[in-house]
Design a protein around this motif. Structure first.
Motif, PDB file in Angstrom:
ATOM      1  N   ASN A  77       9.296  13.024  -8.614  1.00  0.00           N
ATOM      2  CA  ASN A  77       8.400  13.203  -7.512  1.00  0.00           C
ATOM      3  C   ASN A  77       8.809  12.226  -6.294  1.00  0.00           C
ATOM      4  OD1 ASN A  77       5.735  11.767  -6.051  1.00  0.00           O
ATOM      5  ND2 ASN A  77       5.747  13.879  -6.313  1.00  0.00           N
ATOM      6  N   HIS A 142       1.924  16.408  -7.320  1.00  0.00           N
ATOM      7  CA  HIS A 142       2.079  15.075  -6.783  1.00  0.00           C
ATOM      8  C   HIS A 142       2.584  15.277  -5.256  1.00  0.00           C
ATOM      9  CE1 HIS A 142       1.036  12.332 -10.310  1.00  0.00           C
ATOM     10  NE2 HIS A 142      -0.019  13.220 -10.148  1.00  0.00           N
ATOM     11  N   SER A 203       1.892   8.074  -7.829  1.00  0.00           N
ATOM     12  CA  SER A 203       2.000   9.271  -9.120  1.00  0.00           C
ATOM     13  C   SER A 203       2.002   8.247 -10.230  1.00  0.00           C
ATOM     14  CB  SER A 203       3.543   9.627  -9.193  1.00  0.00           C
ATOM     15  OG  SER A 203       3.862  10.601  -8.126  1.00  0.00           O
ATOM     16  N   GLU A 206      -2.242   7.750 -10.802  1.00  0.00           N
ATOM     17  CA  GLU A 206      -2.935   9.038 -10.748  1.00  0.00           C
ATOM     18  C   GLU A 206      -3.027   9.542 -12.289  1.00  0.00           C
ATOM     19  OE1 GLU A 206      -4.302  12.890 -10.566  1.00  0.00           O
ATOM     20  OE2 GLU A 206      -2.342  12.657 -11.419  1.00  0.00           O
TER      21      GLU A 206
END
Length: 270
Positions: A77, A142, A203, A206
């Motif tokens: 990500n 994300h 990330s 979360e």
């Protein structure tokens, strides 16, 4: 007068730091205790010091695989977010086009939207495409939150770079990719560091999307930590050890980008 004010600020800062570090210390303290000691006594230091909780995490695949999965989709990500945000931020900082301010505001509204809003669309989309329970699924989900934040941060740093540098490079015969990669990005490396930090942290912590979009193969550590209840009750000691290890990657990232974060505060983009 100044000396008295300085002493008050120093005392306040010390009290604040102690208050902020107390939960972290208590978690580390619990990680070296047994469940019986945690539930039966109150102590600032372990009375029966043990490494068994950390041994459980490093030897049980259901635990250590959670850290591997989290690091994999966080890395994916972060790389994609920065790769997408760099040209987008450059466009916002250097060009004026119809609706540019509205598009920029729309990006920020995506960042302010709760993850639960996108939960059902992502679940149905990934189920159809066969992306459920993969690292790529969480990484792409994300992006909705990290790309707008990265664009906003990078745009501020890029706007601080004089436009004359771009023009001089073009006059000297630089192509845009060569100029962007060899000249421009090194000038905003502080912004790249700050953006990477915030993308990583979002990330990493979360939970809702990461837990819903994965089940076994890509289950992150934050999801594993919520499933420590057994027939004998909550395994507090192992959970504390897992929490302690979860802090380590974030602390390492902060250590490497601490100077960049300070510069971001100075520029008003953090």
């Amino acid at each position: 007068m100044n000396a008295a004010r300085f002493r008050k600020r120093t005392v306040f800062l010390i009290v604040y730091i102690l208050f902020a570090l107390l939960p972290i210390y208590w978690m580390v303290n619990m990680s070296f205790k047994t469940n019986n000691e945690i539930l039966s006594s109150f102590s600032f230091f372990p009375q029966q010091f043990t490494w068994a909780n950390y041994k459980t995490i490093f030897t049980d695949a259901s635990w250590y695989s959670g850290y591997v999965n989290s690091l994999m989709y966080v890395a994916i990500n972060t790389v994609i977010s920065i790769a997408v945000a760099l040209p987008a931020a450059y466009a916002f900082s250097r060009y004026r086009f119809l609706g540019d301010k509205h598009v920029f505001f729309w990006l920020l509204t995506n960042r302010m939207t709760p993850p639960a809003v996108f939960l059902l669309p992502f679940f149905q989309l990934y189920s159809t495409l066969g992306l459920m329970d993969t690292h790529l699924a969480v990484a792409l989900a994300h992006l909705v939150f990290n790309v707008p934040l990265a664009v906003w941060i990078l745009e501020g740093f890029m706007s601080g770079v004089p436009r004359e540098i771009d023009e001089t490079a073009y006059v000297d015969g630089y192509s845009f990719p060569r100029f962007f990669l060899t000249i421009f990005i090194p000038l905003i490396k502080a912004g790249v560091g700050v953006a990477c930090f915030f993308c990583f942290m979002f990330s990493w912590v979360e939970l809702l999307l990461a837990r819903t979009l994965t089940s076994v193969n890509a289950k992150p550590i934050v999801a594993t930590m919520t499933r420590t209840v057994s027939a004998s009750g909550m395994d507090w000691a192992v959970l504390a050890a897992a929490g302690t290890l979860t802090i380590v990657p974030g602390a390492i990232v902060i250590w490497f980008v601490r100077h960049y974060i300070a510069k971001g505060f100075a520029m008003g983009r953090v």
